[in-house]
Design a protein around this motif. Structure first.
Motif, PDB file in Angstrom:
ATOM      1  N   GLU A 254       0.814  -1.215   0.000  1.00 40.96           N
ATOM      2  CA  GLU A 254       0.000   0.000   0.000  1.00 40.96           C
ATOM      3  C   GLU A 254       0.847   1.265   0.000  1.00 40.96           C
ATOM      4  O   GLU A 254       0.317   2.370  -0.039  1.00 40.96           O
ATOM      5  CB  GLU A 254      -0.921   0.013   1.221  1.00 40.96           C
TER       6      GLU A 254
ATOM      7  N   HIS B 235     -15.074   1.067   7.003  1.00 38.95           N
ATOM      8  CA  HIS B 235     -15.037   1.772   5.718  1.00 38.95           C
ATOM      9  C   HIS B 235     -15.720   0.938   4.641  1.00 38.95           C
ATOM     10  O   HIS B 235     -16.506   1.454   3.833  1.00 38.95           O
ATOM     11  CB  HIS B 235     -13.584   2.063   5.345  1.00 38.95           C
TER      12      HIS B 235
ATOM     13  N   ARG C 217      -4.748   9.197   9.346  1.00 36.39           N
ATOM     14  CA  ARG C 217      -5.131   7.788   9.339  1.00 36.39           C
ATOM     15  C   ARG C 217      -5.997   7.479   8.128  1.00 36.39           C
ATOM     16  O   ARG C 217      -6.833   8.287   7.726  1.00 36.39           O
ATOM     17  CB  ARG C 217      -5.861   7.429  10.634  1.00 36.39           C
ATOM     18  N   ASP C 218      -5.777   6.292   7.567  1.00 33.26           N
ATOM     19  CA  ASP C 218      -6.537   5.896   6.392  1.00 33.26           C
ATOM     20  C   ASP C 218      -7.823   5.188   6.802  1.00 33.26           C
ATOM     21  O   ASP C 218      -8.036   4.859   7.964  1.00 33.26           O
ATOM     22  CB  ASP C 218      -5.692   4.995   5.478  1.00 33.26           C
TER      23      ASP C 218
ATOM     24  N   ARG D   6      -6.558  -0.309  12.960  1.00 33.28           N
ATOM     25  CA  ARG D   6      -6.649  -0.218  11.500  1.00 33.28           C
ATOM     26  C   ARG D   6      -7.560  -1.295  10.897  1.00 33.28           C
ATOM     27  O   ARG D   6      -8.360  -0.992  10.000  1.00 33.28           O
ATOM     28  CB  ARG D   6      -5.251  -0.291  10.877  1.00 33.28           C
TER      29      ARG D   6
END
Length: 282
Positions: free
Chosen positions: A100, A158, A135-136, A151
């Motif tokens: 990623e 998400h 933060r993703d 995460r």
């Protein structure tokens, strides 16, 4: 937390790696990433990637955790951090994070002296211009609480939200007690009076009660509030500190809501996430 304190915590983790007690002895690599690696003076959580092998005892432990629906990594997480908080561990995620585009720094590898890891740690230079890493997998519904979400949880939320399968609401939880006698007796049987888990469960039950939800159809941290009721009769699962998160998808697919009480911190009072299926009955 201040960078100096984060460095102290990492040093203590290296002490535990040096001792090589089980299950820490299974660890083969430790990598740093995120804001600490970038040199930030103020660090949210210390982002750490841990690679490990397995043995018979670990496989037995994981199987037992899977059977009970709990997180098998709690044991290794606690063994690495001790009684300290402030770490965000990613287990067996080195390859996926590198794919990623995350920058990782090898801190320690099995077979190396821990003194080498301390040298690598000392070589990291603070950078006053390096802010926290964004933060993703964060959506507006839980943006303010993102630092409290591991995460893998953010990825799950998400996915569910972007697929329009779930509605997520962040809820502040005041310290309250439920009025229900059944709920009060349930809490009394399971936790001592000053237990943080008891306080979190009580606040969650009080909120559900105050918003008109049927407590008799609620599972509290793995156990139904009403004895003798089956999973299919429940409408909401209260989870504390991500302990049963691995069960979430199963209950969610059955149309049940998930009420996740997040760990309280000095900077963040008690909050919860209410995750409701868009087409469910919860």
């Amino acid at each position: 937390m201040k960078r100096e304190h984060a460095t102290l915590l990492i040093g203590e983790m290296l002490d535990r790696l040096e001792e090589q007690q089980w299950p820490v002895g299974l660890v083969t690599e430790v990598h740093l990433f995120g804001s600490y690696l970038r040199g930030a003076l103020d660090v949210g959580d210390i982002d750490v990637v841990v690679q490990h092998i397995t043995d018979t005892e670990w496989l037995r432990h994981v199987l037992s955790a899977m059977t009970s629906g709990s997180d098998g990594y709690v044991l290794l997480r606690q063994a690495l951090r001790g009684r300290r908080r402030g770490f965000s561990f990613q287990f067996q995620q080195r390859d996926s994070l590198e794919a990623e585009g995350f920058e990782l720094l090898l801190l320690w590898r099995a077979g190396e002296p821990v003194s080498l890891a301390r040298e690598r740690l000392a070589a990291l230079v603070p950078d006053a211009d390096a802010g926290p890493v964004e933060r993703d997998f964060v959506l507006p519904a839980y943006e303010q609480l993102a630092s409290s979400l591991p995460r893998p949880v953010r990825i799950d939320l998400h996915r569910l939200c972007t697929e329009e399968r779930a509605h997520v609401t962040a809820i502040p939880l005041p310290s309250e007690e439920p009025r229900s006698v059944t709920a009060t007796e349930h809490l009394k049987r399971r936790w001592i009076g000053h237990s943080p888990l008891r306080g979190a469960a009580a606040a969650a039950l009080a909120h559900l009660e105050n918003t008109g939800r049927p407590l008799g159809r609620t599972i509290v941290h793995g156990k139904p509030l009403a004895p003798g009721t089956s999973d299919s009769e429940q409408s909401c699962f209260i989870d504390l500190r991500w302990h049963y998160w691995s069960r979430m998808q199963r209950y969610f697919d059955d149309g049940q809501s998930w009420f996740e009480v997040l760990p309280a911190t000095p900077r963040q009072p008690l909050h919860a996430l209410l995750i409701t299926p868009r087409s469910g009955r919860g």
